[in-house]
Enzyme design. Sequence first.
Site, PDB file in Angstrom:
ATOM      1  CE1 TYR A  29     -11.923   3.147  -9.753  1.00  0.00           C
ATOM      2  CE2 TYR A  29     -13.991   2.727 -10.898  1.00  0.00           C
ATOM      3  CZ  TYR A  29     -13.109   2.437  -9.882  1.00  0.00           C
ATOM      4  OH  TYR A  29     -13.401   1.433  -8.983  1.00  0.00           O
ATOM      5  CB  THR A  51     -13.889   0.729   0.153  1.00  0.00           C
ATOM      6  OG1 THR A  51     -14.065   1.646  -0.937  1.00  0.00           O
ATOM      7  CG2 THR A  51     -14.400  -0.642  -0.246  1.00  0.00           C
ATOM      8  CG  ASP A  76      -2.179   0.837   1.066  1.00  0.00           C
ATOM      9  OD1 ASP A  76      -3.250   0.243   0.902  1.00  0.00           O
ATOM     10  OD2 ASP A  76      -2.087   2.078   1.081  1.00  0.00           O
ATOM     11  CG  ASP A 104       2.717   4.398  -7.041  1.00  0.00           C
ATOM     12  OD1 ASP A 104       1.794   3.747  -7.573  1.00  0.00           O
ATOM     13  OD2 ASP A 104       2.999   5.560  -7.378  1.00  0.00           O
ATOM     14  CB  VAL A 105       0.291  -0.971  -7.755  1.00  0.00           C
ATOM     15  CG1 VAL A 105       0.211  -1.674  -6.418  1.00  0.00           C
ATOM     16  CG2 VAL A 105      -0.892  -0.026  -7.950  1.00  0.00           C
TER      17      VAL A 105
END
Length: 329
Positions: free
Chosen positions: A165, A202, A37, A67-68
Amino acid sequence: MKDFAGKFAVVTGGGTGMGRELARQLIAEGCSVAMCDVSMKNMERTIALAQADGVPQGARITAHLADVSDEAQLIAFRDAALAAHDMDRLHLLFNNAGIGGGGSMINTDRAEWELTFNVCWGGVYLGVRTFLPLMQAADEAHIINTSSVNGFWASLGPHVSHTAYAAAKFAVKGFTEALVTDLRLTAPHIKCSVVMPGHIGTEIVANSRKVIAGTDDDAMSADELARARTRMAAAGIDAAAIPDAGIQALVAEQARRFHDDAPMSAAEAAKVILDGVKADRWRILVGEDAHALDSMVRADPEQAYEAGFYQRMATEAGWRLNVAAASEG
């Protein structure tokens, strides 16, 4: 994969939301977990909750900053996780990390748009690239990629721009569906699933603001406050006379409502996902709203982006949030 005990899993975005609950439920079943995360504070809370639940003998959970959207950071995470767990293979990969943002190609800052796209799509693609060799080394493995209902319906309603998104989540869905055949031909011991949640309780609203702003502070900066006023004005809300503290309170309330008023909790969603993996389902819809929206889009795709469709969907699926004022970009 019917049993997770003794397996090793990677969960991205493990600090909050579905990632946190996936980690907790996996560890409770005796599956060791390495999570990443961008917030160590949030991951420490996940570990504390998992320990309070009770960690079975032989299982362990570790936290790693990454950071993915950055391949170098994912590679460093992979290497640190293998060392921490003394492993040379991986059984479960949950590409779960994501943020909201980048609403408009015209009105949203390009950096925000690309950050959203790179986390939500790039994190999945790079996650598979980074961990696939370890899954090839396992006797059985499963890739679980989190898309969204926005992976088959690119909208939050007719008055909200939602391009980055939605585009990313469509990419995740298409990529995972293509992997079904690819893996069957080239690595048949590896399965894959695409997860498409509806409205799940969430912290994505609050977390996305922080990631985009590059802060872990709950207080909004002057730039964030100005952008919030612009979004509200676009939604028909006169925000010019609202003091900064009032804007902050409105944004915080939106985040609270997204979490608290959701028809399904993150814990419930995680159970649906894990049950889907055990059942070897490649397509996992999460939430009654996801099932309802999927049926409606399939039945009348030409009307999917019209106001009347949204109103029918909101009624049928039980969506109560006014997303316009809180939309990104």
